[in-house]
Design a protein around this motif. Structure first.
Motif, PDB file in Angstrom:
ATOM      1  N   LEU A  71      11.529  26.114 100.753  1.00 26.82           N
ATOM      2  CA  LEU A  71      10.957  26.865  99.640  1.00 26.82           C
ATOM      3  C   LEU A  71      10.345  25.935  98.610  1.00 26.82           C
ATOM      4  CD1 LEU A  71      10.542  29.595  98.245  1.00 26.82           C
ATOM      5  CD2 LEU A  71      12.809  29.338  97.218  1.00 26.82           C
ATOM      6  N   LEU A  72      11.039  24.820  98.319  1.00 31.03           N
ATOM      7  CA  LEU A  72      10.477  23.858  97.375  1.00 31.03           C
ATOM      8  C   LEU A  72       9.168  23.277  97.903  1.00 31.03           C
ATOM      9  CD1 LEU A  72      13.702  21.954  96.213  1.00 31.03           C
ATOM     10  CD2 LEU A  72      12.336  23.579  94.902  1.00 31.03           C
ATOM     11  N   GLY A  73       9.143  22.984  99.204  1.00 31.80           N
ATOM     12  CA  GLY A  73       7.907  22.481  99.790  1.00 31.80           C
ATOM     13  C   GLY A  73       6.779  23.488  99.696  1.00 31.80           C
ATOM     14  N   GLN A  74       7.098  24.754  99.967  1.00 34.24           N
ATOM     15  CA  GLN A  74       6.081  25.804  99.863  1.00 34.24           C
ATOM     16  C   GLN A  74       5.632  25.978  98.424  1.00 34.24           C
ATOM     17  OE1 GLN A  74       4.613  27.299 102.343  1.00 34.24           O
ATOM     18  NE2 GLN A  74       5.870  26.358 103.933  1.00 34.24           N
ATOM     19  N   ALA A  75       6.599  25.883  97.473  1.00 30.92           N
ATOM     20  CA  ALA A  75       6.235  26.022  96.062  1.00 30.92           C
ATOM     21  C   ALA A  75       5.303  24.895  95.635  1.00 30.92           C
ATOM     22  CB  ALA A  75       7.492  26.028  95.193  1.00 30.92           C
ATOM     23  N   ALA A  76       5.587  23.680  96.109  1.00 33.27           N
ATOM     24  CA  ALA A  76       4.704  22.560  95.781  1.00 33.27           C
ATOM     25  C   ALA A  76       3.302  22.778  96.342  1.00 33.27           C
ATOM     26  CB  ALA A  76       5.300  21.256  96.320  1.00 33.27           C
ATOM     27  N   LEU A  77       3.242  23.296  97.581  1.00 32.53           N
ATOM     28  CA  LEU A  77       1.933  23.573  98.176  1.00 32.53           C
ATOM     29  C   LEU A  77       1.181  24.638  97.389  1.00 32.53           C
ATOM     30  CD1 LEU A  77       2.784  23.532 102.007  1.00 32.53           C
ATOM     31  CD2 LEU A  77       1.567  21.786 100.685  1.00 32.53           C
ATOM     32  N   VAL A  78       1.920  25.676  96.952  1.00 32.06           N
ATOM     33  CA  VAL A  78       1.285  26.745  96.166  1.00 32.06           C
ATOM     34  C   VAL A  78       0.760  26.192  94.843  1.00 32.06           C
ATOM     35  CG1 VAL A  78       1.739  28.890  94.917  1.00 32.06           C
ATOM     36  CG2 VAL A  78       2.610  28.594  97.231  1.00 32.06           C
ATOM     37  N   GLN A  79       1.579  25.339  94.187  1.00 36.60           N
ATOM     38  CA  GLN A  79       1.123  24.755  92.930  1.00 36.60           C
ATOM     39  C   GLN A  79      -0.098  23.877  93.139  1.00 36.60           C
ATOM     40  OE1 GLN A  79       4.493  22.760  91.220  1.00 36.60           O
ATOM     41  NE2 GLN A  79       5.747  24.609  91.182  1.00 36.60           N
ATOM     42  N   GLN A  80      -0.082  23.088  94.203  1.00 39.21           N
ATOM     43  CA  GLN A  80      -1.246  22.250  94.483  1.00 39.21           C
ATOM     44  C   GLN A  80      -2.474  23.099  94.790  1.00 39.21           C
ATOM     45  OE1 GLN A  80       0.081  19.708  97.650  1.00 39.21           O
ATOM     46  NE2 GLN A  80       0.895  18.159  96.264  1.00 39.21           N
ATOM     47  N   ALA A  81      -2.264  24.185  95.540  1.00 37.97           N
ATOM     48  CA  ALA A  81      -3.384  25.067  95.851  1.00 37.97           C
ATOM     49  C   ALA A  81      -3.933  25.710  94.582  1.00 37.97           C
ATOM     50  CB  ALA A  81      -2.955  26.137  96.854  1.00 37.97           C
ATOM     51  N   THR A  82      -3.030  26.110  93.669  1.00 42.24           N
ATOM     52  CA  THR A  82      -3.474  26.696  92.404  1.00 42.24           C
ATOM     53  C   THR A  82      -4.270  25.687  91.586  1.00 42.24           C
ATOM     54  OG1 THR A  82      -1.514  28.123  92.391  1.00 42.24           O
ATOM     55  CG2 THR A  82      -2.694  27.847  90.313  1.00 42.24           C
ATOM     56  N   LEU A  83      -3.758  24.441  91.543  1.00 41.11           N
ATOM     57  CA  LEU A  83      -4.456  23.402  90.790  1.00 41.11           C
ATOM     58  C   LEU A  83      -5.822  23.103  91.406  1.00 41.11           C
ATOM     59  CD1 LEU A  83      -4.394  21.311  88.522  1.00 41.11           C
ATOM     60  CD2 LEU A  83      -3.260  19.742  90.093  1.00 41.11           C
ATOM     61  N   LEU A  84      -5.870  23.020  92.730  1.00 35.73           N
ATOM     62  CA  LEU A  84      -7.143  22.744  93.394  1.00 35.73           C
ATOM     63  C   LEU A  84      -8.137  23.884  93.169  1.00 35.73           C
ATOM     64  CD1 LEU A  84      -5.938  21.212  96.784  1.00 35.73           C
ATOM     65  CD2 LEU A  84      -7.028  20.018  94.872  1.00 35.73           C
ATOM     66  N   THR A  85      -7.641  25.116  93.210  1.00 33.08           N
ATOM     67  CA  THR A  85      -8.512  26.260  92.962  1.00 33.08           C
ATOM     68  C   THR A  85      -9.076  26.216  91.548  1.00 33.08           C
ATOM     69  OG1 THR A  85      -7.233  27.595  94.513  1.00 33.08           O
ATOM     70  CG2 THR A  85      -8.635  28.772  92.946  1.00 33.08           C
ATOM     71  N   ARG A  86      -8.218  25.882  90.588  1.00 34.46           N
ATOM     72  CA  ARG A  86      -8.680  25.790  89.204  1.00 34.46           C
ATOM     73  C   ARG A  86      -9.702  24.673  89.032  1.00 34.46           C
ATOM     74  NH1 ARG A  86      -4.229  24.211  84.957  1.00 34.46           N
ATOM     75  NH2 ARG A  86      -4.619  22.220  85.973  1.00 34.46           N
ATOM     76  N   ASP A  87      -9.414  23.505  89.658  1.00 36.21           N
ATOM     77  CA  ASP A  87     -10.363  22.392  89.563  1.00 36.21           C
ATOM     78  C   ASP A  87     -11.693  22.730  90.220  1.00 36.21           C
ATOM     79  OD1 ASP A  87      -8.487  20.954  88.222  1.00 36.21           O
ATOM     80  OD2 ASP A  87      -7.880  19.718  89.934  1.00 36.21           O
ATOM     81  N   LEU A  88     -11.637  23.417  91.368  1.00 28.86           N
ATOM     82  CA  LEU A  88     -12.874  23.801  92.038  1.00 28.86           C
ATOM     83  C   LEU A  88     -13.677  24.788  91.201  1.00 28.86           C
ATOM     84  CD1 LEU A  88     -11.724  24.127  95.766  1.00 28.86           C
ATOM     85  CD2 LEU A  88     -13.243  22.394  94.788  1.00 28.86           C
ATOM     86  N   THR A  89     -12.961  25.709  90.527  1.00 32.69           N
ATOM     87  CA  THR A  89     -13.652  26.678  89.676  1.00 32.69           C
ATOM     88  C   THR A  89     -14.364  25.976  88.529  1.00 32.69           C
ATOM     89  OG1 THR A  89     -12.012  28.365  90.233  1.00 32.69           O
ATOM     90  CG2 THR A  89     -13.355  28.736  88.265  1.00 32.69           C
ATOM     91  N   ARG A  90     -13.659  25.032  87.889  1.00 39.00           N
ATOM     92  CA  ARG A  90     -14.275  24.308  86.779  1.00 39.00           C
ATOM     93  C   ARG A  90     -15.401  23.404  87.258  1.00 39.00           C
ATOM     94  NH1 ARG A  90      -8.513  22.786  83.873  1.00 39.00           N
ATOM     95  NH2 ARG A  90      -8.228  24.771  82.804  1.00 39.00           N
ATOM     96  N   LEU A  91     -15.194  22.769  88.423  1.00 41.43           N
ATOM     97  CA  LEU A  91     -16.245  21.909  88.967  1.00 41.43           C
ATOM     98  C   LEU A  91     -17.479  22.727  89.317  1.00 41.43           C
ATOM     99  CD1 LEU A  91     -17.053  19.089  89.855  1.00 41.43           C
ATOM    100  CD2 LEU A  91     -16.026  19.549  92.081  1.00 41.43           C
ATOM    101  N   HIS A  92     -17.253  23.938  89.839  1.00 39.78           N
ATOM    102  CA  HIS A  92     -18.382  24.817  90.149  1.00 39.78           C
ATOM    103  C   HIS A  92     -19.126  25.199  88.877  1.00 39.78           C
ATOM    104  CE1 HIS A  92     -20.735  27.813  92.267  1.00 39.78           C
ATOM    105  NE2 HIS A  92     -20.323  28.748  91.430  1.00 39.78           N
ATOM    106  N   ALA A  93     -18.371  25.462  87.803  1.00 41.83           N
ATOM    107  CA  ALA A  93     -19.018  25.804  86.529  1.00 41.83           C
ATOM    108  C   ALA A  93     -19.832  24.619  86.011  1.00 41.83           C
ATOM    109  CB  ALA A  93     -17.968  26.223  85.505  1.00 41.83           C
ATOM    110  N   LEU A  94     -19.287  23.393  86.145  1.00 42.85           N
ATOM    111  CA  LEU A  94     -20.037  22.210  85.716  1.00 42.85           C
ATOM    112  C   LEU A  94     -21.289  22.007  86.550  1.00 42.85           C
ATOM    113  CD1 LEU A  94     -17.302  19.517  84.964  1.00 42.85           C
ATOM    114  CD2 LEU A  94     -18.843  20.607  83.339  1.00 42.85           C
TER     115      LEU A  94
END
Length: 280
Positions: A71-94
């Motif tokens: 579960l901790l491993g999955q939670a880390a993956l989810v957090q990383q996926a959330t962070l990557l999604t946010r970074d991609l959204t901001r990078l797309h806006a830039l």
């Protein structure tokens, strides 16, 4: 002396009778001792059940630990996926911002910030080799961050707009009032020291670049007013603002080409008068 047949016969009858009586006694004793036998088996049964319970408990604990780790491993993956999604959204806006004719520039990544928090400077990945020039405005998808003040071969130094040595011509979006915003030296904070006390200004007003300095294009988001204090003995309002573009949450920025603001200014509201031709 030899036994007679009758004596042997009677002896057999007597022995058989005694055997039947002993069998009855044995059955009675067995019935009486049955609780004792069961009681004697209790420690063995208890030990066996405790061992089985401990084995089951250990297995459940091992499975629980394995599931917790998964579960901790999955939670880390989810957090990383959330962070990557946010970074991609901001990078797309830039990228969208950089692709517009008015805001052409290069997307760069922040490397590090200055060790001294009062310096208000950061380093970018990209320098003279990538065409970065001193004086270039630096933006995020939330607004103006700073200005390129020093260029190295593969890195560039950005002075944040909250630096006390930086002054930005701004205008208040709601009223159109033009003034100057100055860095206070504190993280993400600006001050507006030259606003008259009778000016219509309030907390929540948005500051935009006015474009009159020829460095920053007009209309870039700068900051939001957080404090407006009027003193009876002062001719100016004490105003502080919070910078919209922070360095802690935006790893990618857009570096614009320098000295392009005048070329991109919108047309004047009142066009110039036509030339007057004098009579010969």
């Amino acid at each position: 002396m030899a036994c007679s047949p009758w004596r042997a016969f009677f002896s057999t009858i007597i022995i058989t009778d005694h055997y039947h009586r002993l069998e009855k006694v044995h059955q009675i004793l067995r019935i009486w001792t049955l609780p004792l036998q069961e009681l004697a088996r209790v420690p063995l049964w208890t030990e066996r059940e405790i061992g089985r319970h401990l084995t089951t408990l250990e297995r459940l604990q091992a499975e629980n630990n394995a599931l917790r780790h998964e579960l901790l491993g999955q939670a880390a993956l989810v957090q990383q996926a959330t962070l990557l999604t946010r970074d991609l959204t901001r990078l797309h806006a830039l990228m969208q911002l950089g692709s517009t004719p008015r805001f052409t520039g290069r997307v760069c990544r922040l490397i590090s910030s200055a060790r001294n928090p009062f310096v208000q400077k950061v380093l970018l990945e990209g320098g003279e080799s990538q065409g970065i020039q001193a004086g270039s405005p630096v933006l995020t998808d939330q607004g103006l961050m700073g200005q390129i003040t020093r260029v190295y071969p593969d890195e560039s130094e950005v002075t944040l707009i909250s630096n006390r040595n930086l002054t930005i011509p701004v205008e208040i979006e709601r009223t159109g009032l033009r003034t100057l915003a100055m860095g206070t030296g504190h993280q993400g904070e600006l001050s507006l020291p030259y606003v008259p006390s009778q000016t219509d200004v309030k907390v929540g007003d948005l500051l935009l670049t006015s474009g009159i300095d020829g460095l920053y294009p007009r209309g870039l988001t700068v900051a939001t007013l957080t404090s407006v204090t009027r003193h009876p003995s002062s001719a100016f309002v004490e105003i502080t603002a919070r910078v919209n573009a922070g360095t802690d949450t935006y790893p990618d920025v857009l570096v614009m080409a320098p000295n392009t603001a005048f070329q991109n200014l919108p047309p004047l509201d009142n066009p110039p008068h036509p030339p007057i031709h004098k009579k010969p």
